[in-house]
Write a protein that holds these residues in place. Sequence first.
Motif, PDB file in Angstrom:
ATOM      1  N   LYS A   1       0.802  -1.218   0.000  1.00  0.00           N
ATOM      2  CA  LYS A   1       0.000   0.000   0.000  1.00  0.00           C
ATOM      3  C   LYS A   1       0.842   1.278   0.000  1.00  0.00           C
ATOM      4  O   LYS A   1       0.361   2.338  -0.398  1.00  0.00           O
ATOM      5  CB  LYS A   1      -0.933   0.002   1.219  1.00  0.00           C
ATOM      6  N   MET A   2       2.096   1.179   0.455  1.00  0.00           N
ATOM      7  CA  MET A   2       2.888   2.394   0.611  1.00  0.00           C
ATOM      8  C   MET A   2       4.047   2.529  -0.362  1.00  0.00           C
ATOM      9  O   MET A   2       4.721   3.564  -0.380  1.00  0.00           O
ATOM     10  CB  MET A   2       3.447   2.470   2.037  1.00  0.00           C
ATOM     11  N   ALA A   3       4.316   1.512  -1.161  1.00  0.00           N
ATOM     12  CA  ALA A   3       5.484   1.537  -2.051  1.00  0.00           C
ATOM     13  C   ALA A   3       5.487   2.774  -2.952  1.00  0.00           C
ATOM     14  O   ALA A   3       6.488   3.507  -3.024  1.00  0.00           O
ATOM     15  CB  ALA A   3       5.536   0.260  -2.891  1.00  0.00           C
ATOM     16  N   MET A   4       4.385   3.029  -3.623  1.00  0.00           N
ATOM     17  CA  MET A   4       4.322   4.185  -4.529  1.00  0.00           C
ATOM     18  C   MET A   4       4.333   5.495  -3.751  1.00  0.00           C
ATOM     19  O   MET A   4       4.905   6.485  -4.204  1.00  0.00           O
ATOM     20  CB  MET A   4       3.071   4.102  -5.401  1.00  0.00           C
TER      21      MET A   4
ATOM     22  N   ARG B   1       7.060   8.459  -4.486  1.00  0.00           N
ATOM     23  CA  ARG B   1       6.634   9.796  -4.902  1.00  0.00           C
ATOM     24  C   ARG B   1       6.933  10.876  -3.863  1.00  0.00           C
ATOM     25  O   ARG B   1       6.825  12.066  -4.162  1.00  0.00           O
ATOM     26  CB  ARG B   1       5.133   9.785  -5.192  1.00  0.00           C
ATOM     27  N   ASN B   2       7.309  10.481  -2.662  1.00  0.00           N
ATOM     28  CA  ASN B   2       7.540  11.453  -1.595  1.00  0.00           C
ATOM     29  C   ASN B   2       8.683  12.403  -1.952  1.00  0.00           C
ATOM     30  O   ASN B   2       9.713  11.998  -2.481  1.00  0.00           O
ATOM     31  CB  ASN B   2       7.871  10.716  -0.296  1.00  0.00           C
ATOM     32  N   LYS B   3       8.497  13.693  -1.658  1.00  0.00           N
ATOM     33  CA  LYS B   3       9.494  14.707  -2.011  1.00  0.00           C
ATOM     34  C   LYS B   3      10.224  15.285  -0.797  1.00  0.00           C
ATOM     35  O   LYS B   3      11.114  16.124  -0.951  1.00  0.00           O
ATOM     36  CB  LYS B   3       8.817  15.841  -2.776  1.00  0.00           C
ATOM     37  N   LYS B   4       9.868  14.828   0.403  1.00  0.00           N
ATOM     38  CA  LYS B   4      10.470  15.383   1.609  1.00  0.00           C
ATOM     39  C   LYS B   4      11.684  14.608   2.096  1.00  0.00           C
ATOM     40  O   LYS B   4      12.426  15.090   2.936  1.00  0.00           O
ATOM     41  CB  LYS B   4       9.427  15.448   2.734  1.00  0.00           C
TER      42      LYS B   4
ATOM     43  N   LYS C   1      17.024   7.486   1.531  1.00  0.00           N
ATOM     44  CA  LYS C   1      16.056   7.031   2.517  1.00  0.00           C
ATOM     45  C   LYS C   1      14.935   6.241   1.855  1.00  0.00           C
ATOM     46  O   LYS C   1      14.441   5.254   2.416  1.00  0.00           O
ATOM     47  CB  LYS C   1      15.481   8.218   3.290  1.00  0.00           C
ATOM     48  N   LYS C   2      14.531   6.661   0.660  1.00  0.00           N
ATOM     49  CA  LYS C   2      13.522   5.899  -0.078  1.00  0.00           C
ATOM     50  C   LYS C   2      14.028   4.499  -0.386  1.00  0.00           C
ATOM     51  O   LYS C   2      13.301   3.515  -0.240  1.00  0.00           O
ATOM     52  CB  LYS C   2      13.172   6.621  -1.382  1.00  0.00           C
ATOM     53  N   PHE C   3      15.284   4.428  -0.814  1.00  0.00           N
ATOM     54  CA  PHE C   3      15.894   3.132  -1.126  1.00  0.00           C
ATOM     55  C   PHE C   3      15.943   2.254   0.119  1.00  0.00           C
ATOM     56  O   PHE C   3      15.632   1.055   0.071  1.00  0.00           O
ATOM     57  CB  PHE C   3      17.299   3.339  -1.689  1.00  0.00           C
ATOM     58  N   TYR C   4      16.328   2.865   1.248  1.00  0.00           N
ATOM     59  CA  TYR C   4      16.402   2.104   2.503  1.00  0.00           C
ATOM     60  C   TYR C   4      15.029   1.556   2.886  1.00  0.00           C
ATOM     61  O   TYR C   4      14.894   0.379   3.254  1.00  0.00           O
ATOM     62  CB  TYR C   4      16.937   2.993   3.622  1.00  0.00           C
ATOM     63  N   LEU C   5      13.997   2.396   2.820  1.00  0.00           N
ATOM     64  CA  LEU C   5      12.655   1.976   3.209  1.00  0.00           C
ATOM     65  C   LEU C   5      12.134   0.847   2.325  1.00  0.00           C
ATOM     66  O   LEU C   5      11.627  -0.164   2.821  1.00  0.00           O
ATOM     67  CB  LEU C   5      11.685   3.158   3.156  1.00  0.00           C
ATOM     68  N   ILE C   6      12.267   1.019   1.020  1.00  0.00           N
ATOM     69  CA  ILE C   6      11.716   0.034   0.090  1.00  0.00           C
ATOM     70  C   ILE C   6      12.529  -1.254   0.086  1.00  0.00           C
ATOM     71  O   ILE C   6      11.969  -2.353   0.196  1.00  0.00           O
ATOM     72  CB  ILE C   6      11.632   0.621  -1.335  1.00  0.00           C
ATOM     73  N   TYR C   7      13.857  -1.112  -0.028  1.00  0.00           N
ATOM     74  CA  TYR C   7      14.692  -2.306  -0.191  1.00  0.00           C
ATOM     75  C   TYR C   7      15.030  -2.983   1.140  1.00  0.00           C
ATOM     76  O   TYR C   7      14.748  -4.170   1.331  1.00  0.00           O
ATOM     77  CB  TYR C   7      15.991  -1.935  -0.923  1.00  0.00           C
ATOM     78  N   SER C   8      15.626  -2.220   2.057  1.00  0.00           N
ATOM     79  CA  SER C   8      16.112  -2.823   3.293  1.00  0.00           C
ATOM     80  C   SER C   8      15.007  -3.048   4.321  1.00  0.00           C
ATOM     81  O   SER C   8      14.813  -4.167   4.811  1.00  0.00           O
ATOM     82  CB  SER C   8      17.211  -1.952   3.901  1.00  0.00           C
ATOM     83  N   PHE C   9      14.279  -1.983   4.643  1.00  0.00           N
ATOM     84  CA  PHE C   9      13.270  -2.083   5.702  1.00  0.00           C
ATOM     85  C   PHE C   9      12.129  -3.022   5.332  1.00  0.00           C
ATOM     86  O   PHE C   9      11.739  -3.880   6.122  1.00  0.00           O
ATOM     87  CB  PHE C   9      12.714  -0.697   6.023  1.00  0.00           C
ATOM     88  N   PHE C  10      11.566  -2.868   4.137  1.00  0.00           N
ATOM     89  CA  PHE C  10      10.424  -3.684   3.742  1.00  0.00           C
ATOM     90  C   PHE C  10      10.831  -4.950   2.990  1.00  0.00           C
ATOM     91  O   PHE C  10      10.585  -6.064   3.461  1.00  0.00           O
ATOM     92  CB  PHE C  10       9.462  -2.864   2.869  1.00  0.00           C
ATOM     93  N   PHE C  11      11.449  -4.789   1.814  1.00  0.00           N
ATOM     94  CA  PHE C  11      11.647  -5.927   0.910  1.00  0.00           C
ATOM     95  C   PHE C  11      12.531  -7.017   1.503  1.00  0.00           C
ATOM     96  O   PHE C  11      12.180  -8.199   1.491  1.00  0.00           O
ATOM     97  CB  PHE C  11      12.223  -5.434  -0.417  1.00  0.00           C
ATOM     98  N   VAL C  12      13.687  -6.627   2.036  1.00  0.00           N
ATOM     99  CA  VAL C  12      14.618  -7.634   2.556  1.00  0.00           C
ATOM    100  C   VAL C  12      14.170  -8.178   3.899  1.00  0.00           C
ATOM    101  O   VAL C  12      14.066  -9.390   4.091  1.00  0.00           O
ATOM    102  CB  VAL C  12      16.041  -7.045   2.670  1.00  0.00           C
ATOM    103  N   ARG C  13      13.866  -7.282   4.851  1.00  0.00           N
ATOM    104  CA  ARG C  13      13.581  -7.715   6.218  1.00  0.00           C
ATOM    105  C   ARG C  13      12.182  -8.277   6.396  1.00  0.00           C
ATOM    106  O   ARG C  13      11.979  -9.200   7.201  1.00  0.00           O
ATOM    107  CB  ARG C  13      13.794  -6.548   7.175  1.00  0.00           C
TER     108      ARG C  13
END
Length: 273
Positions: free
Chosen positions: A79-82, A86-89, A94-106
Amino acid sequence: MHGAGTAGVWRISALNEAGGWKDRTTVEDMDLAVRAGLKGWKFVYLSQIKVKNELPSTFKAYRYQQHRWSCGPANLFKKMAMEIIRNKKVSLWKKFYLIYSFFFVRKIVAHVVTFVFYCVVLPATVFVPEVQVPKWGAVYIPSIITLLNAVGTPRSLHLLVFWILFENVMSMHRTKATFIGLLEAGRVNEWVVTEKLGDALKMQSSGKALKKPRIRIAGRLHFWELLVGAYLFFCGCYDLTFGKNHYFIYLFLQSIAFFIVGIGYVGIFVPNS
């Protein structure tokens, strides 16, 4: 600052700016934390502060809890990937960390790889001697990662082998829950309050009698654990007879772990006295 769901302290302004609590997933605290992070808020983890917490009182309660903790993050990721992209702040890093490390890998890969590789693929290689799994991938790297995780709890180091075997058993349920979350299937929004040992003890102290749980054979048997246990045991027997990699040592230990869980010999029942 924000810690675990049972020990977090929030600024009201952070809650309001992030959009408040939402019930779109079963991990509302993680949902709020991610949204606050995307608004630019930073979190501080204070390791010196200790907060008492309770573990589930039975294996059934633990399974429900782990289903929620595995299904919820996977569903939140979908629900939050896009929204993250798209976040500009926040920065690209940090986007890479959230998508790849925090969510996808872990939250996704870790569960799926643990079960599929160590409980399905690796055991199956005993039937195909031409397939050679490099030891650095099957043993060395996972062992290093496990030891690094265990450093934080040195008093439990003697339980490391049992923990690994039990975690591999639970990876089956976590993998199933992960796919339910990604596909938004059946139990995606299931919320079962986790029974805790303290709840039962409070009932005792208040004078309420606790009903002794009826132990029924059908209720204690878990089909999928028994099935995977039988598969691993068969693979172990085959490797012991025809193999050369000595995988049977691991396969027998892991099959025993699945059988113990499969016959319901895990968990705590609160006594009446």
